[in-house]
Design an enzyme around this catalytic site. Structure first.
Site, short mmCIF file in Angstrom:
data_model
loop_
_atom_site.label_atom_id
_atom_site.label_comp_id
_atom_site.label_asym_id
_atom_site.label_seq_id
_atom_site.Cartn_x
_atom_site.Cartn_y
_atom_site.Cartn_z
CD GLU A 1 -2.63 1.44 2.57
OE1 GLU A 1 -2.89 0.49 3.39
OE2 GLU A 1 -3.54 2.20 2.39
CE LYS B 1 -5.99 -0.09 1.88
NZ LYS B 1 -6.77 -0.78 2.73
#
Ligand code: 13P
Length: 341
Positions: free
Chosen positions: A178, A220
């Site tokens: 992420e 992500k």
């Protein structure tokens, strides 16, 4: 590393019409969320709240492929003694764990941060796997402002993400990678695009140098959006077009899926953007959600810490989960929101 197993779990995390519930708020963050609804942040209240989400059987079994937990939650039992991890897997969803230890100021880079948590991570991953986690999450934070981000911040954070991802795969845990470019500033959508492109290119370069198998991870990212304080708002179509162009330019087709963060978008914006991207179609990876706020704001408000509101909170959660499940298929319509209201 068992790449067949890693790939199987990664594919399940982004299965059609399903996405991830990010319920991994740190103690500081969940306190902020609870303050907003007038609930004291005690271990029991945090347990009760998260238990009501995990016991929302319709939402969990149909629309939620996996749940990201916090260290406290992965060790907690429900009121009747059932481990919360078991509630999640019994619902057909996969338990995961946030393993980063948050951000610290990056030396000589004013206004920029580095995510910490690599020391001892190998041992922590072994323990988390024993507790039932099959995937993990590490969030890097890149801010946009005058003169930032710097190469230093992008490079240091990409390197940490890749070191984390390799350690996860060594332990047969799927890493959610992420790299979040924040939407806090007054920058326009094109500046967000340019910075996100740099961050994603640097991240995939480091993943390569650290020998991470792309088939066994989930990305992500943020979407390409204008900063919250930017007067020029981008339309849903512009966000969808630019985000898809950005990802096509940066994310190899070997990655099974991309699960967006919501990052401060409104519930309906986050759903509409995901839906519009999936309506474009013809993409090499699945596009779904890994939302925290955009899945939980409505149930938190409905619950407000009261036992008599649990059913209403579960309905609110099920509604957002269903709307985002439809968006993951490109089958959402704005009037489905109005009908529910
Ligand atoms: P938001 O969807 O609220 O941005 O949270 C997702 C997340 O896990 C951030 O790390």
């Amino acid at each position: 590393m068992n790449l067949v197993e890693l790939n199987r779990v990664a594919e399940a995390m982004v299965a059609p019409g399903r996405g991830i519930l990010a319920a991994d708020e740190s103690s500081n963050t969940i306190k902020k969320r609870f303050d907003a609804i007038g609930v004291e942040s005690t271990a029991d209240n945090r347990r009760d709240y998260r238990e009501l989400l995990f016991r929302s059987s319709e939402a969990m079994s149909k629309y939620i492929s996996g749940v990201i937990l916090y260290d406290e939650t992965i060790r907690q039992n429900g009121k009747d003694g059932t481990p919360l991890v078991k509630l999640i897997s019994d619902a057909g969803s996969i338990p995961g764990i946030k393993v980063d230890k948050g951000t610290k100021p990056l030396p000589f880079c004013p206004g920029e941060v580095i995510t910490e948590g690599l020391d001892g991570l190998r041992e922590r991953l072994v323990e988390y796997r024993g507790l039932g986690a099959r995937f993990a999450k590490w969030r890097a934070v890149i801010d946009i402002g005058p003169g930032i981000p710097s190469y230093t911040a992008i490079k240091a954070n990409a390197h940490a993400l890749a070191r984390y991802a390799a350690l996860c795969q060594e332990e047969d845990i799927v890493p959610i990678v992420e790299p979040e470019v924040l939407m806090d500033g007054d920058h326009d959508i094109d500046r967000c695009y340019t910075v996100s492109e740099w961050v994603l290119k640097a991240t995939f370069e480091e993943l390569y140098y650290n020998r991470v198998a792309l088939e066994g991870m989930v990305l992500k990212p943020n979407m390409a959006v204008a900063g919250k304080k930017c007067p020029q708002r981008a339309s849903v179509e512009e966000v969808a077009d630019k985000t898809v162009r950005l990802l096509r330019a940066c994310v190899p087709a070997a990655v099974p899926g991309i699960a967006f963060l919501s990052g401060g978008q409104s519930d309906e914006e986050a759903t509409a953007h995901l839906d519009a991207m999936n309506k474009i179609g013809g993409l090499p990876w699945k596009l779904t959600f890994s939302y925290g706020r955009a899945l939980q704001a409505a149930p938190q408000k409905a619950w407000s810490g009261k036992t008599e509101n649990v059913a209403a909170a579960q309905r609110a959660f099920a509604h957002r989960a269903r709307m985002n499940g439809l968006a993951a298929l490109g089958q959402w319509k704005a009037d489905l929101e109005k009908k529910a209201a």
